[in-house]
Design a protein around this motif. Structure first.
Motif, short mmCIF file in Angstrom:
data_model
loop_
_atom_site.label_atom_id
_atom_site.label_comp_id
_atom_site.label_asym_id
_atom_site.label_seq_id
_atom_site.Cartn_x
_atom_site.Cartn_y
_atom_site.Cartn_z
N TYR A 253 -47.69 12.95 -11.23
CA TYR A 253 -48.26 13.40 -9.96
C TYR A 253 -47.24 14.04 -9.05
N ALA A 259 -46.48 21.47 -8.21
CA ALA A 259 -47.27 22.61 -8.65
C ALA A 259 -48.24 23.04 -7.57
N ALA A 260 -48.58 22.10 -6.67
CA ALA A 260 -49.48 22.45 -5.57
C ALA A 260 -48.70 23.01 -4.39
N LEU B 53 -44.92 26.29 -17.31
CA LEU B 53 -44.09 25.77 -16.21
C LEU B 53 -43.10 26.82 -15.72
N ILE B 56 -44.57 28.91 -12.80
CA ILE B 56 -44.46 28.36 -11.45
C ILE B 56 -43.06 27.80 -11.18
N LEU B 58 -41.16 25.43 -12.49
CA LEU B 58 -40.99 23.98 -12.37
C LEU B 58 -40.49 23.37 -13.66
N ARG B 86 -42.75 28.09 -3.14
CA ARG B 86 -43.73 27.06 -2.75
C ARG B 86 -45.00 27.69 -2.19
N ARG B 89 -46.95 28.66 -5.38
CA ARG B 89 -47.50 27.50 -6.07
C ARG B 89 -48.65 26.92 -5.26
N GLY B 90 -49.72 26.63 -5.92
CA GLY B 90 -50.82 25.99 -5.21
C GLY B 90 -51.66 27.00 -4.45
N MET B 95 -52.46 24.82 -10.92
CA MET B 95 -52.16 24.28 -12.24
C MET B 95 -52.96 23.01 -12.50
N PHE B 97 -53.25 19.77 -15.20
CA PHE B 97 -52.44 19.11 -16.23
C PHE B 97 -53.29 18.40 -17.26
N ALA B 103 -51.75 12.68 -12.96
CA ALA B 103 -51.52 13.80 -12.06
C ALA B 103 -52.00 13.50 -10.65
N GLU B 116 -54.88 17.40 0.98
CA GLU B 116 -53.47 17.63 1.23
C GLU B 116 -53.07 19.07 0.91
N VAL B 117 -53.58 19.56 -0.22
CA VAL B 117 -53.24 20.93 -0.63
C VAL B 117 -53.72 21.92 0.43
N PHE B 120 -51.46 21.95 3.46
CA PHE B 120 -50.20 22.68 3.33
C PHE B 120 -50.40 24.18 3.36
N HIS B 121 -51.52 24.63 2.79
CA HIS B 121 -51.62 26.06 2.54
C HIS B 121 -52.59 26.80 3.45
#
Lengths: 367, 259
Positions: A253, A259-260, B53, B56, B58, B86, B89-90, B95, B97, B103, B116-117, B120-121
């Protein structure tokens, strides 16, 4: 078919487990009472911490009379005292006849501001002046030890909480960062931690204390001591959190959060540190006594809180001579309070650990 | 020619073993057309996840990108700084998994983590975010969105978690979704539904999907084109039908005969 199964959160589970431990509950209750007393110290204490009565130096516990001179029951009262010296120049107190200072609940006394807001002069209990009520005896200047204990609790108990919150914020963040990034950053931070842990705590404390200017007033000294104490505590915690953080950062996680597009600091705070919480809570409870003892030790040797401000440590410094203890054993009360608080924190911490650990709880096989 | 959403050219990813370094991904070129689904197929250890990976950025610390470029909307992602990456990403690349249980962070509610995502964005306020999350949960075909929102990851089944994971990945309406073995741990019936969901999202949101898998069955149902990978190299690319019907490479043939 509509039956609902309500799942219990981890916290609720731990709480129900905690309620089953009598020792834990008792100790938590004692701590609750102590903190409650510290918050409402002005009201509960019959006198202020600096209310002196030189004629009552080392007066013993007040004798409360329920029967008057005619042999009738009376509202409780105390008598004024006068003193003579015995052959060792020790004061011996004699009650003056025909003086009655009645006991009152919600007695009028020194003025104060309750919680810093409400101006009042009522105290929970007390006696008419000029009599003095000493339920735990008096110290060298005739100040009420009970009152000073309650005022001292403000300092001794708050120093633990504030110190722990500073050093845990530091320890969690620094440990989290070290473990999360690894490599060079980890190496530098860990060597720094070891430098702090290498110096014996007490000497580090003394060294840091000597760096504090003499001109500081008592509040500044208090803050300085908090900072000094929390400065000593963070390193060992940071090491453990770093270890946890190293295993946690490999969790999927964390990768998913990356990734987010979540930033590193947010990942540390949101996705790594919450998983150390059951360890941290226990560690906090078990390390608070260290701060209380640290403050007591500094104050005991006269480097901490200065008279007339009361703290359990500087009240104990009176008890450093065996002769004093022998003649007025009640000056050991602050020592007993420290003992009680430390034991309570330890028991609560232990109980919490048992509650938070599912292996110990016996719910998971493999313990 | 259809415009490409992402173009990988001569990508080299290497791992250091003492003095030597070994190329895990060896000069791979791959491109995904806008609004298409591309399957990246190969056995275990062939380097397909590494490519995912790399896009992105990572990769594990031991792996290094040694050469090539990854052009996303015409810009080379490999030159981007950490903070700029960053943003990508997202927001622009989502992505998904393989194992959705791990995850999700087990200590937070599923809804919060999707939320949350968005926090942030996007600049949406609290109420709008929650509404959007519920809408997303509904969109990926989960029943009772408001209940799912309040659930912890372990309270959902594998298929539901995978859907929730997809909801999180598409929350910010990315252009490209990288799905790393999204169906491998699910049973066949659930697999079919997830495949449907991907097709659905591809049409509704104009989402390009890079599907990384070893399962040719899934690929044949879902993908417009296919790239076969072994030993860090892409050995064959082409339209799914053509590759399936008449494979040119030996490895592809072997792979097909297995399924």
């Amino acid at each position: 078919m509509n039956k609902q199964f309500k799942s219990k959160s981890q916290f609720a589970l731990a709480l129900s487990e905690f309620k089953r431990s009598r020792r834990g509950i008792v100790c938590l209750a004692i701590l609750g009472i102590l903190y409650f007393g510290a918050i409402f110290a002005d009201f509960i204490a019959p006198y202020t911490y600096d209310s002196e009565a030189r004629d009552y130096s080392y007066a013993s516990l007040s004798k409360v009379h329920f029967v008057d001179e005619n042999g009738r029951f009376s509202w409780p009262f105390v008598r004024e005292l006068s003193f003579n010296f015995d052959e060792y120049h020790k004061r011996t107190y004699v009650e003056k006849d025909n003086t009655k200072c009645y006991f009152h609940l919600f007695n009028k006394g020194d003025a104060y501001k309750l919680l810093g807001l409400l101006k009042t002069d009522r105290h929970l209990f007390g006696v008419d002046s000029p009599g003095r009520l000493y339920i735990m005896g008096a110290d060298v200047r005739g100040r009420d030890i009970f009152s000073r204990l309650i005022y001292g609790a403000r300092i001794s108990l708050s120093i633990g909480l504030i110190g722990v919150s500073i050093s845990f914020t530091l320890g969690l963040l620094i440990g989290g960062v070290a473990g999360y990034y690894g490599g060079k950053i980890d190496n530098i931070i860990m060597r720094l931690c070891e430098m702090f842990m290498m110096v014996p705590g007490f000497y580090l404390m003394l060294a840091l204390r000597s760096a504090v200017p003499d001109s500081f007033n008592s509040f500044q000294v208090y803050l300085a001591i908090v900072v000094i104490l929390s400065f000593i505590g963070w390193a060992s915690l940071a090491r453990i959190i770093r270890g946890m953080s190293i295993t946690l950062r490999e969790r999927e996680y964390v990768l998913a959060a990356k990734a987010a597009g979540v930033s590193d600091l947010k990942i540390i705070i949101r996705h790594i540190l919450p998983h150390t919480v059951s360890y941290s809570i226990v560690a906090i409870m078990l390390s608070i006594p260290g701060y209380i003892l640290g403050e007591a030790a500094l104050s005991l040797i006269g480097l901490g809180i200065q008279d007339p401000i009361a703290s359990w440590g500087n009240m104990l410094s009176d008890a450093m001579a065996i002769a004093h203890i022998q003649m007025h054993p009640w000056i050991l009360m602050p020592g007993f309070m420290i003992f009680l608080t430390v034991i309570c924190f330890n028991v609560v911490g232990d109980t919490l650990r048992d509650c938070l650990d599912p292996l110990l709880r016996g719910e998971v096989d493999g313990a | 020619m259809v415009p490409k959403i992402i173009k990988i050219q001569n990508l080299i990813v290497s791992v250091k073993q003492g003095e030597q370094s070994k190329n895990i991904v060896d000069k791979v070129s791959l491109s995904i057309a806008e609004n298409s689904i591309v399957g990246l197929v190969g056995g275990s250890g062939s380097g397909k996840t590494t490519i995912g990976l790399s896009i992105i950025r990572l990769l594990a610390a031991a792996l290094k990108i040694d050469g090539g470029e990854i052009l996303f909307e015409g810009y080379n992602l490999l030159t981007y700084s950490g903070s700029k990456m960053r943003e990508i990403r997202g927001k622009k690349i989502g992505m998904v998994f393989q194992e959705p249980l791990y995850a999700f962070n087990p200590v937070f509610r599923v809804g919060e983590q999707i939320n949350e995502v968005l926090r942030f964005h996007t600049r949406l306020d609290v109420n709008k975010r929650k509404a959007k999350v519920l809408e997303l949960i509904d969109m990926v075909g989960l029943p009772y969105p408001d209940k799912i929102y309040e659930n912890y990851p372990h309270q959902l089944s594998g298929g539901m978690r995978q859907r929730a994971m997809i909801a999180q990945a598409i929350a910010t309406e990315p252009k490209l979704l990288i799905a790393d073995e999204p169906t491998s741990n699910l049973d066949v019936t659930v697999q079919a539904k997830i495949i449907e969901l991907f097709q659905d999202l591809n049409k509704k949101l104009n989402l390009s999907i890079l599907l990384i898998t070893h399962d040719l069955g899934v690929v044949s149902h879902l993908c417009d084109s296919i790239a076969v990978m072994t030993n860090g190299k892409i050995v064959e690319t082409g339209k799914t039908d053509e590759v399936m019907r008449s494979p040119k490479d030996k490895y592809t043939e072997a792979l097909l005969s297995c399924s």
